[in-house]
Scaffold this active site. Structure first.
Site, PDB file in Angstrom:
ATOM      1  N   GLU B  80       2.994   8.235  -2.614  1.00 21.79           N
ATOM      2  CA  GLU B  80       2.909   7.646  -1.272  1.00 21.79           C
ATOM      3  C   GLU B  80       4.153   6.836  -0.962  1.00 21.79           C
ATOM      4  OE1 GLU B  80      -0.900   5.639  -0.394  1.00 21.79           O
ATOM      5  OE2 GLU B  80      -1.517   6.394  -2.348  1.00 21.79           O
ATOM      6  N   CYS B 112      -3.948   8.386  -2.640  1.00 21.96           N
ATOM      7  CA  CYS B 112      -3.808   8.115  -4.076  1.00 21.96           C
ATOM      8  C   CYS B 112      -4.257   9.274  -4.945  1.00 21.96           C
ATOM      9  CB  CYS B 112      -4.571   6.845  -4.447  1.00 21.96           C
ATOM     10  SG  CYS B 112      -3.904   5.398  -3.636  1.00 21.96           S
ATOM     11  N   HIS B 234      -9.986   6.235 -10.697  1.00 18.81           N
ATOM     12  CA  HIS B 234      -8.927   5.646  -9.863  1.00 18.81           C
ATOM     13  C   HIS B 234      -9.135   4.133  -9.845  1.00 18.81           C
ATOM     14  CE1 HIS B 234      -6.013   4.954  -6.804  1.00 18.81           C
ATOM     15  NE2 HIS B 234      -6.912   4.503  -5.946  1.00 18.81           N
TER      16      HIS B 234
END
Lengths: 386, 348, 131
Positions: B80, B112, B234
């Site tokens: 990103e 992400c 995550h």
């Protein structure tokens, strides 16, 4: 080959000369040299200049100088060899006169450095290093000599204080040189406490940005002797040039400037002199460490002993071997392309006994050492009273 | 057998503590640390970006894979924080590692999840026989606006995985993706910092996708949390993955080895992959590893891996995450602000 | 600053640390050259230089040239790689007090400089001191 002599000299004030352009400076020094030589025409011009392109956005400067001196149509050639541009220009002029090609040759060195801000000036100067393999890592000239200084201090247990002695001496000498950039006396503490530019070199270990020009007129010695209204000719008895790797990293020894050793060897041989015969020397002290290495590589002191010798005063005007009585690049200023010629002007004054407060007693043989980049080009010139 | 043949990670040396950022804004550091479960985060140096981080991670992966870089048929970077809006990152890394020119190269942006995305795609290409090896990298220098809660976590780091059919160190047992358009976090073109939606980032976004994806892959592999040795999620902060692991019924022992956010921070596309690298740093043959990534508005990818004997042979070919995690240089807020380009410098 | 084609041409050296080795006298060099500076042989092979070495001398630059202002102060060293090739490298991520002559370093991949906000980003080798 004919013997060659310096007959005329000219030099501008050195410093931040806001009112003067590079043309003004080059013309001023050139006219002074021409007038003091008593000649009324010149056959050829050599112009020593490092980086007109980046400092004043002007290349092709030699033709401009011929034009502005009113000597249109004679050959005029610019020489660029970094900080040794002046010394190399002198050698080419010498060859032109010695060969019989020309009888009267003007050599002018000029640099106008203060029209750009410091970071741009530092950037311009860094082009004298290996652009692709040193410049791209952000190495500056103070940085390169700092690498030398760090190694020298490491190998010979030299101190910053000993390095500082070079700056203190050269400022003291410059204070008596009316043309010098700096007239302030400094102390060892001033040097040690100044802001660091590239560790271990501080502000006072570095030569400044300077505007200035210097000129000499070369003639065959025999013809020079016959000039009626000129000052005493000084013979160029030895002149030599040598190279080394442009990238400092490629050298076997970072504290020995091999080009200085090679050029000195040839110049001494040509002049039939040895280091002991030199009465006065103008050496390339772009940084304090550079003077220390130079006085060793020129044979005045053993390798590793130069720092102590300087601290002990052996290079003072009344010392064993007076080094940089003019104030050197450090005190007098370092207009890059002019430096090699300014050294010759200062030595001629010494050998003529006209150096006033800076006069070295009984100076008969002088040596000029002009170094380009971090030592990739060096010229050594030996001048002699006839 | 298809799976990971080499892995590598990299995180920058500089760190900033939550206390330092909290002091800047007059907030309570203890409350923040207890809420976020993040103590400090990595900060990239002025000469680091998602490309240099990807390079170092991929170089480490190559050392473990022990293959000729020219045999790699695909290089993808998920990020990103691409240094260029237009000009690929992965070509720089592929060129610098000697993988070019006969190779398929692309950059991925998928919030992400972009990092795990690259691994997912190279896995497919390798398994189909289209390429011999494929390199997938997740790498970010995450952006977080000053004074935004995100500023306490947005960190820099990355991990790289080379997938292949031979000399596998962790075999892929199953994959599963769970995706919906759930806009809880985004960054519009030209904006310096992302926008997020507070509590909406939790239940309907992170947890819904993470839990369903993890459940989906376990179902596909006919496994339950009891069959899994380590789980990795995550990690937008330390708290979310911890809660997800508990909701799925995982224990502390299963979860903690892959829990890197407390000391690294949120490395966006690098997050779940760094967690996986951290687990591979300690895993033994036949251990089963569950990895579930998450990207805002991007959904969740899940993998189940089974570790092979080879892992222990190549593990020490390159530095472990612990090596990078232990080398630290703390910076103050002013230095952090400068390094992250938050101080307006003169422009020439 | 360095133009784009120039940097692109230098990629083998900048990106991959390609150097040269004289097949006749064994001298190693960075970058590779057409002629061996030691024995004048033109028998030079391109090699991957080792990424480990030691510091021969170093400095910390406080007054930076244009394009490097954002990085100062930064350390620069002459590094001798394990096969003898020498090159100039910035030393990054290392406390200046931890940089000494003789210390071991390894090469990393970093941004060398950035041509303003809209310009190209140049990448290449730097080094870190190995603790």
């Amino acid at each position: 080959m004919r013997d060659v002599a310096v007959v005329g000299i000219g030099i501008t004030n050195f410093g931040y000369l806001w009112e003067k352009s590079w043309r003004d400076l080059a013309v001023e020094a050139s006219l002074e040299a021409i007038k003091s030589s008593g000649v009324d025409k010149i056959d050829s011009i050599y112009l020593g200049n490092f980086s007109g392109g980046t400092f004043v956005e002007q290349e092709h400067m030699a033709a401009i100088l011929a034009d502005y001196l009113g000597f249109l149509h004679i050959p005029s050639t610019r020489i660029e060899n970094a900080c040794a541009s002046g010394g190399v220009a002198l050698r080419h002029a010498y060859m032109e006169v010695a060969s019989g090609m020309s009888d009267v040759v003007l050599v002018t060195g000029v640099e106008k450095m203060t029209d750009v801000v410091t970071s741009q000036g530092v950037y311009s100067l860094s082009m004298a290093a290996d652009r692709e393999y040193e410049g791209y890592q952000g190495v500056t000239f103070p940085g390169l000599f700092a690498l030398v200084a760090k190694k020298y201090m490491h190998d010979f247990n030299a101190t910053r204080k000993q390095l500082a002695a070079v700056a203190v001496k050269n400022h003291k000498n410059a204070s008596k040189n009316p043309k010098a950039q700096f007239h302030n006396i400094i102390t060892i503490d001033d040097v040690l406490n100044a802001s660091i530019i590239a560790d271990p070199l501080g502000l006072y270990d570095c030569s400044p940005m300077t505007d200035g020009a210097a000129s000499v007129i070369l003639m065959p010695l025999e013809k020079a002797k016959k000039l009626s209204n000129a000052a005493k000719p000084i013979k160029i008895s030895g002149i030599a040039q040598a190279t080394d790797t442009i990238a400092l990293a490629q050298r076997n020894d970072f504290v020995t400037f091999q080009a200085t050793i090679e050029a000195a060897k040839k110049a001494y041989q040509m002049a039939g002199k040895s280091p002991q015969d030199i009465n006065v020397a103008e050496v390339h002290d772009c940084f304090t460490i550079a003077e220390i290495c130079a006085i060793e590589d020129l044979g005045f002191f053993e390798k590793g002993k130069g720092a102590k010798a300087t601290e002990d005063g052996l290079t003072e005007i009344d010392g064993k071997i007076p080094v940089n009585p003019s104030g050197g690049l450090k005190g007098k200023g370092h207009p890059v392309g002019a430096t090699g010629i300014a050294q010759i002007v200062n030595l001629v004054e010494q050998l003529r006994g006209q150096a006033k407060d800076l006069q070295v007693n009984n100076a008969k043989v002088g040596l000029a050492h002009n170094l380009g980049g971090s030592g990739a080009t060096v010229t050594v010139t030996i001048l002699e009273v006839i | 057998m298809t799976g990971i043949v080499g892995y590598g990670c990299y995180v920058p040396k500089r760190r900033i503590k939550v206390e330092e950022i909290a002091a800047q804004w007059g907030e309570n550091a203890e409350t923040l640390k207890n809420g976020l479960l993040v103590r400090e985060k990595t900060v990239p140096a002025k000469d680091e970006d998602s490309v240099t981080i990807a390079y170092e991670a991929a170089r480490n992966a190559l050392k473990r894979a022990e293959i000729d870089p020219q045999e790699i048929g695909a290089v993808y970077i998920g990020s990103e924080s691409k240094p260029y809006a237009v000009k690929p990152s992965a070509t720089i890394v592929a060129d610098a590692l000697g993988i070019t020119p006969a190779v398929h190269v692309a950059d991925y942006e998928f919030a992400c999840k972009a990092g795990s995305e690259t691994v997912f795609v190279v896995y497919g290409l390798v398994k189909s026989g289209e390429i011999k090896y494929g390199l997938g990298i997740g790498s970010d220098t995450s952006q977080g606006a000053p004074k935004d809660p995100l500023e306490y976590t947005a960190a820099a780091g990355g991990a790289a995985f080379i997938m292949g059919n031979d000399n596998v160190i962790a075999e892929v047992i199953a994959t599963y993706s769970y995706t919906t358009d759930t806009p809880d976090f985004w960054r519009r073109d030209g904006q310096s910092y992302p926008t997020h939606t507070g509590p909406f980032t939790g239940a309907p976004a992170y947890f819904h996708h993470t839990l369903n994806s993890a459940k989906g892959v376990m179902e596909k592999a006919k496994m339950t949390p009891k069959d899994i040795t380590y789980c990795v999620f995550h990690q937008p902060n330390g708290a979310f993955p911890l809660r997800a692991s508990k909701m799925l019924g995982f224990t502390k022992e299963q979860f903690e080895p892959g829990w890197v956010a407390p000391y690294i921070g949120n490395t966006y596309s690098g997050c779940s992959l760094l967690g996986l690298a951290s687990v591979l740093d300690i895993a033994k043959a036949n251990d089963i590893i569950l990895v579930t990534s998450f990207g805002s508005g991007a959904g969740s990818d899940s993998f189940i891996f089974r570790v092979t004997e080879r892992l222990e042979k190549v593990r020490n070919n390159a530095p472990l995450l612990k090596y990078y995690a232990d080398r630290k240089q703390y910076v103050n807020y002013a230095t952090y602000a400068f390094l992250r380009g938050k101080i307006k410098m003169r422009e020439d | 600053m360095l133009t784009i084609p120039r940097n692109w041409r230098e990629k083998p050296q900048r990106y991959m640390l390609k150097g040269g080795k004289c097949k006749d006298c064994g001298y190693t060099m960075y970058p590779a050259r057409k002629v061996c500076p030691k024995c004048h042989s033109e028998n030079i092979e391109i090699i991957d230089l080792p990424r480990e070495g030691k510091i021969l001398t170093y400095t910390v630059i406080y007054s930076a040239p244009e394009g490097f202002e954002d990085f100062s102060p930064y350390a620069v060293a002459i590094v001798e790689l394990t096969n003898g090739a020498r090159l100039m490298l910035q030393i990054v991520d290392t406390d200046f007090n931890n940089i000494e002559i003789g210390k071991k370093v390894s090469v990393v991949f970093r941004r060398l400089f950035v041509e303003g906000k809209a310009g190209i980003i140049i990448y290449g080798p730097k080094a870190i001191v190995e603790d």
